[in-house]
Motif scaffolding. Sequence first.
Motif, PDB file in Angstrom:
ATOM      1  N   UNK A  21       0.853  -1.180   0.000  1.00  0.00           N
ATOM      2  CA  UNK A  21       0.000   0.000   0.000  1.00  0.00           C
ATOM      3  C   UNK A  21       0.893   1.235   0.000  1.00  0.00           C
ATOM      4  N   UNK A  22       0.605   2.177  -0.888  1.00  0.00           N
ATOM      5  CA  UNK A  22       1.326   3.454  -0.891  1.00  0.00           C
ATOM      6  C   UNK A  22       0.634   4.355   0.131  1.00  0.00           C
ATOM      7  N   UNK A  23       1.354   4.729   1.173  1.00  0.00           N
ATOM      8  CA  UNK A  23       0.734   5.488   2.263  1.00  0.00           C
ATOM      9  C   UNK A  23       1.010   6.985   2.209  1.00  0.00           C
ATOM     10  N   UNK A  24       1.917   7.424   1.348  1.00  0.00           N
ATOM     11  CA  UNK A  24       2.200   8.849   1.270  1.00  0.00           C
ATOM     12  C   UNK A  24       3.344   9.149   0.325  1.00  0.00           C
ATOM     13  N   UNK A  25       3.622  10.455   0.209  1.00  0.00           N
ATOM     14  CA  UNK A  25       4.684  10.928  -0.668  1.00  0.00           C
ATOM     15  C   UNK A  25       5.195  12.251  -0.124  1.00  0.00           C
ATOM     16  N   UNK A  26       6.512  12.398  -0.087  1.00  0.00           N
ATOM     17  CA  UNK A  26       7.101  13.673   0.314  1.00  0.00           C
ATOM     18  C   UNK A  26       8.439  13.860  -0.402  1.00  0.00           C
ATOM     19  N   UNK A  27       8.854  15.097  -0.521  1.00  0.00           N
ATOM     20  CA  UNK A  27      10.143  15.446  -1.124  1.00  0.00           C
ATOM     21  C   UNK A  27      11.209  15.418  -0.043  1.00  0.00           C
ATOM     22  N   UNK A  28      12.404  14.972  -0.393  1.00  0.00           N
ATOM     23  CA  UNK A  28      13.521  15.008   0.546  1.00  0.00           C
ATOM     24  C   UNK A  28      14.756  15.566  -0.146  1.00  0.00           C
ATOM     25  N   UNK A  29      15.321  16.627   0.442  1.00  0.00           N
ATOM     26  CA  UNK A  29      16.562  17.180  -0.087  1.00  0.00           C
ATOM     27  C   UNK A  29      17.769  16.322   0.279  1.00  0.00           C
ATOM     28  N   UNK A  30      17.781  15.805   1.522  1.00  0.00           N
ATOM     29  CA  UNK A  30      18.971  15.082   1.976  1.00  0.00           C
ATOM     30  C   UNK A  30      18.791  13.566   2.095  1.00  0.00           C
ATOM     31  N   UNK A  31      17.563  13.072   1.999  1.00  0.00           N
ATOM     32  CA  UNK A  31      17.318  11.635   2.028  1.00  0.00           C
ATOM     33  C   UNK A  31      17.324  10.999   3.400  1.00  0.00           C
ATOM     34  N   UNK A  32      17.631  11.737   4.442  1.00  0.00           N
ATOM     35  CA  UNK A  32      17.783  11.136   5.766  1.00  0.00           C
ATOM     36  C   UNK A  32      16.466  10.780   6.445  1.00  0.00           C
ATOM     37  N   UNK A  66      18.739  11.206  -1.814  1.00  0.00           N
ATOM     38  CA  UNK A  66      18.740  12.671  -1.803  1.00  0.00           C
ATOM     39  C   UNK A  66      18.000  13.204  -3.020  1.00  0.00           C
ATOM     40  N   UNK A  67      17.406  14.389  -2.834  1.00  0.00           N
ATOM     41  CA  UNK A  67      16.736  15.098  -3.935  1.00  0.00           C
ATOM     42  C   UNK A  67      15.803  14.172  -4.717  1.00  0.00           C
ATOM     43  N   UNK A  68      14.877  13.557  -3.980  1.00  0.00           N
ATOM     44  CA  UNK A  68      13.926  12.628  -4.588  1.00  0.00           C
ATOM     45  C   UNK A  68      12.600  12.682  -3.841  1.00  0.00           C
ATOM     46  N   UNK A  69      11.552  12.293  -4.544  1.00  0.00           N
ATOM     47  CA  UNK A  69      10.275  12.065  -3.885  1.00  0.00           C
ATOM     48  C   UNK A  69      10.348  10.690  -3.247  1.00  0.00           C
ATOM     49  N   UNK A  70       9.920  10.610  -2.001  1.00  0.00           N
ATOM     50  CA  UNK A  70       9.872   9.334  -1.287  1.00  0.00           C
ATOM     51  C   UNK A  70       8.416   8.895  -1.206  1.00  0.00           C
ATOM     52  N   UNK A  71       8.114   7.783  -1.838  1.00  0.00           N
ATOM     53  CA  UNK A  71       6.787   7.196  -1.743  1.00  0.00           C
ATOM     54  C   UNK A  71       6.853   6.160  -0.623  1.00  0.00           C
ATOM     55  N   UNK A  72       6.090   6.358   0.434  1.00  0.00           N
ATOM     56  CA  UNK A  72       6.147   5.448   1.568  1.00  0.00           C
ATOM     57  C   UNK A  72       5.218   4.259   1.353  1.00  0.00           C
ATOM     58  N   UNK A  73       5.676   3.088   1.779  1.00  0.00           N
ATOM     59  CA  UNK A  73       4.971   1.833   1.576  1.00  0.00           C
ATOM     60  C   UNK A  73       4.682   1.159   2.905  1.00  0.00           C
ATOM     61  N   UNK A  74       3.576   0.433   2.956  1.00  0.00           N
ATOM     62  CA  UNK A  74       3.196  -0.288   4.172  1.00  0.00           C
ATOM     63  C   UNK A  74       2.440  -1.546   3.766  1.00  0.00           C
ATOM     64  N   UNK A  75       2.210  -2.414   4.749  1.00  0.00           N
ATOM     65  CA  UNK A  75       1.428  -3.646   4.555  1.00  0.00           C
ATOM     66  C   UNK A  75       1.940  -4.427   3.343  1.00  0.00           C
ATOM     67  N   UNK A  76       3.250  -4.641   3.315  1.00  0.00           N
ATOM     68  CA  UNK A  76       3.878  -5.360   2.203  1.00  0.00           C
ATOM     69  C   UNK A  76       3.709  -6.862   2.408  1.00  0.00           C
ATOM     70  N   UNK A  77       3.259  -7.530   1.364  1.00  0.00           N
ATOM     71  CA  UNK A  77       3.152  -8.989   1.376  1.00  0.00           C
ATOM     72  C   UNK A  77       3.996  -9.514   0.221  1.00  0.00           C
TER      73      UNK A  77
END
Length: 133
Positions: free
Chosen positions: A67-78, A86-97
Amino acid sequence: MKALTIRQPWAGAIAHQTKRVENRTWKLPAKHEGARILIHAGAQLDRNAQIYGPHLGVYAAVVAVATITGCHWSDDGTCCGPWGFERAYHWTLDDVIALTTPVPAKGALGFWTPSDDVLAAVQRQVALERTSP
């Protein structure tokens, strides 16, 4: 249900390890937030990847559902631990099977629609996974 093709070893890391973020150059379309998707291992290896494991033998197949639970921009990736770039959109994932048996399929760029046969094979495995002790 849509699918997303991700090169190895990243697709395997989502399915079998702790990778819970997908790094992209483009923002997640709002209509996909909260959506259940198929994780498809692409036909090619990301040669820049520094992580190797037994999952590298699986290519051109659906390897997990998430499940894709969200998306945010990250300058430093930490913000997303060792998996965030770094310098990427992070798509957060959950409930992985992870699928016990990868389902062969031809992928595509962006979100794509799997065939009815592929979707049915994945859904059978997910149903078994959820009902097993």
